[in-house]
Design a protein around this motif. Structure first.
Motif, short mmCIF file in Angstrom:
data_model
loop_
_atom_site.label_atom_id
_atom_site.label_comp_id
_atom_site.label_asym_id
_atom_site.label_seq_id
_atom_site.Cartn_x
_atom_site.Cartn_y
_atom_site.Cartn_z
N LEU A 10 0.83 -1.20 0.00
CA LEU A 10 0.00 0.00 0.00
C LEU A 10 0.87 1.26 0.00
CD1 LEU A 10 -3.12 0.80 0.39
CD2 LEU A 10 -2.39 1.37 2.70
N ILE A 11 1.89 1.29 0.83
CA ILE A 11 2.80 2.44 0.90
C ILE A 11 3.51 2.62 -0.43
CG2 ILE A 11 4.89 3.34 2.01
CD1 ILE A 11 3.86 1.82 4.58
N LYS A 12 4.01 1.52 -0.99
CA LYS A 12 4.73 1.58 -2.27
C LYS A 12 3.83 2.13 -3.37
CE LYS A 12 5.61 -1.92 -5.11
NZ LYS A 12 6.07 -3.24 -5.56
N THR A 13 2.60 1.62 -3.45
CA THR A 13 1.70 2.06 -4.52
C THR A 13 1.27 3.51 -4.31
OG1 THR A 13 -0.26 1.16 -3.42
CG2 THR A 13 0.88 -0.28 -4.97
N GLN A 14 1.09 3.92 -3.04
CA GLN A 14 0.77 5.32 -2.76
C GLN A 14 1.91 6.23 -3.21
OE1 GLN A 14 -2.00 7.09 -1.42
NE2 GLN A 14 -0.71 8.71 -2.24
N ASN A 15 3.12 5.86 -2.88
CA ASN A 15 4.27 6.70 -3.21
C ASN A 15 4.58 6.71 -4.70
OD1 ASN A 15 4.39 7.31 -0.52
ND2 ASN A 15 6.13 6.00 -0.08
N ASN A 16 4.05 5.72 -5.44
CA ASN A 16 4.19 5.68 -6.90
C ASN A 16 2.96 6.26 -7.60
OD1 ASN A 16 6.73 4.48 -6.88
ND2 ASN A 16 5.88 2.42 -6.82
N PHE A 17 1.96 6.69 -6.82
CA PHE A 17 0.70 7.25 -7.35
C PHE A 17 0.00 6.27 -8.29
CE2 PHE A 17 3.67 10.82 -6.62
CZ PHE A 17 3.06 11.35 -5.50
N ASP A 18 0.06 4.99 -7.95
CA ASP A 18 -0.56 3.93 -8.76
C ASP A 18 -1.90 3.55 -8.14
OD1 ASP A 18 -1.33 1.60 -10.07
OD2 ASP A 18 0.72 0.80 -10.17
N SER A 19 -2.95 4.22 -8.58
CA SER A 19 -4.28 4.06 -7.98
C SER A 19 -4.83 2.65 -8.14
CB SER A 19 -5.25 5.07 -8.59
OG SER A 19 -4.78 6.38 -8.40
N THR A 20 -4.57 2.03 -9.28
CA THR A 20 -5.08 0.67 -9.52
C THR A 20 -4.42 -0.32 -8.57
OG1 THR A 20 -5.57 1.18 -11.82
CG2 THR A 20 -5.37 -1.15 -11.24
N ALA A 21 -3.09 -0.27 -8.48
CA ALA A 21 -2.37 -1.17 -7.57
C ALA A 21 -2.75 -0.90 -6.12
CB ALA A 21 -0.86 -1.04 -7.78
N TYR A 22 -2.98 0.37 -5.77
CA TYR A 22 -3.41 0.74 -4.42
C TYR A 22 -4.74 0.06 -4.11
CZ TYR A 22 -4.48 3.88 -0.46
OH TYR A 22 -4.78 4.39 0.78
N ALA A 23 -5.71 0.19 -5.01
CA ALA A 23 -7.03 -0.40 -4.80
C ALA A 23 -6.95 -1.92 -4.71
CB ALA A 23 -7.98 0.02 -5.92
N ASN A 24 -6.01 -2.52 -5.39
CA ASN A 24 -5.85 -3.98 -5.36
C ASN A 24 -5.31 -4.50 -4.04
OD1 ASN A 24 -6.95 -4.42 -7.89
ND2 ASN A 24 -4.97 -4.28 -8.92
N CYS A 25 -4.91 -3.61 -3.14
CA CYS A 25 -4.50 -4.00 -1.79
C CYS A 25 -5.72 -4.29 -0.91
CB CYS A 25 -3.65 -2.91 -1.14
SG CYS A 25 -2.04 -2.65 -1.92
N PHE A 26 -6.91 -3.99 -1.41
CA PHE A 26 -8.15 -4.13 -0.66
C PHE A 26 -8.99 -5.29 -1.17
CE2 PHE A 26 -6.75 0.17 -0.14
CZ PHE A 26 -7.11 0.53 1.14
N THR A 27 -9.83 -5.82 -0.30
CA THR A 27 -10.79 -6.83 -0.73
C THR A 27 -11.84 -6.15 -1.61
OG1 THR A 27 -12.33 -6.49 1.11
CG2 THR A 27 -10.52 -8.08 1.47
N GLU A 28 -12.61 -6.94 -2.33
CA GLU A 28 -13.67 -6.39 -3.19
C GLU A 28 -14.70 -5.60 -2.39
OE1 GLU A 28 -14.19 -6.23 -6.44
OE2 GLU A 28 -12.44 -7.39 -7.02
N THR A 29 -14.92 -5.99 -1.13
CA THR A 29 -15.96 -5.35 -0.31
C THR A 29 -15.38 -4.43 0.76
OG1 THR A 29 -15.95 -7.25 1.20
CG2 THR A 29 -17.54 -7.30 -0.64
N ALA A 30 -14.15 -4.02 0.59
CA ALA A 30 -13.47 -3.19 1.59
C ALA A 30 -14.15 -1.85 1.77
CB ALA A 30 -12.01 -2.99 1.19
N VAL A 31 -13.88 -1.24 2.93
CA VAL A 31 -14.40 0.08 3.26
C VAL A 31 -13.24 0.96 3.71
CG1 VAL A 31 -15.98 1.35 4.76
CG2 VAL A 31 -16.59 -0.94 3.99
#
Length: 104
Positions: A10-31
């Protein structure tokens, strides 16, 4: 600092501004709870972080992680008033992914 793999990602994808990879750190039903708003499911989470990335260009520097409480304190800097600030991330995990994230 011993972080769960998904938090490191999550930190890596945030720091790379990769929104798709960031979202993929979450379950389909995450909040996600942030700035008084709730974002439900991967699509809303991706849209939220994509907008935030464009607006704030925020990067995270982990400072402290509590394995017992599943909390991360991180210095967040970007193009927002008061930058940098220390924020706390409260996680709930499911099957190696993030099920819930509250940012304060």
């Amino acid at each position: 600092m011993n972080l769960p793999n998904v938090v490191t990602e999550l930190i890596k994808t945030q720091n790379n501004f990769d929104s798709t990879a960031y979202a993929n750190c979450f379950t389909e039903t995450a909040v996600v709870f942030d700035e008084g708003k709730t974002h439900n499911g991967r699509i809303e989470i991706k849209n939220w972080i994509d907008k935030a990335n464009q607006e704030y260009h925020a990067v995270m520097k982990p400072l402290e992680y509590s394995e017992a409480e599943h909390t991360l304190k991180a210095e967040v800097s970007g193009t927002f008033p008061g930058s940098p600030i220390v924020m706390t991330y409260y996680f709930e995990f499911e099957d190696g992914l993030i099920q819930s994230l509250k940012i304060v």
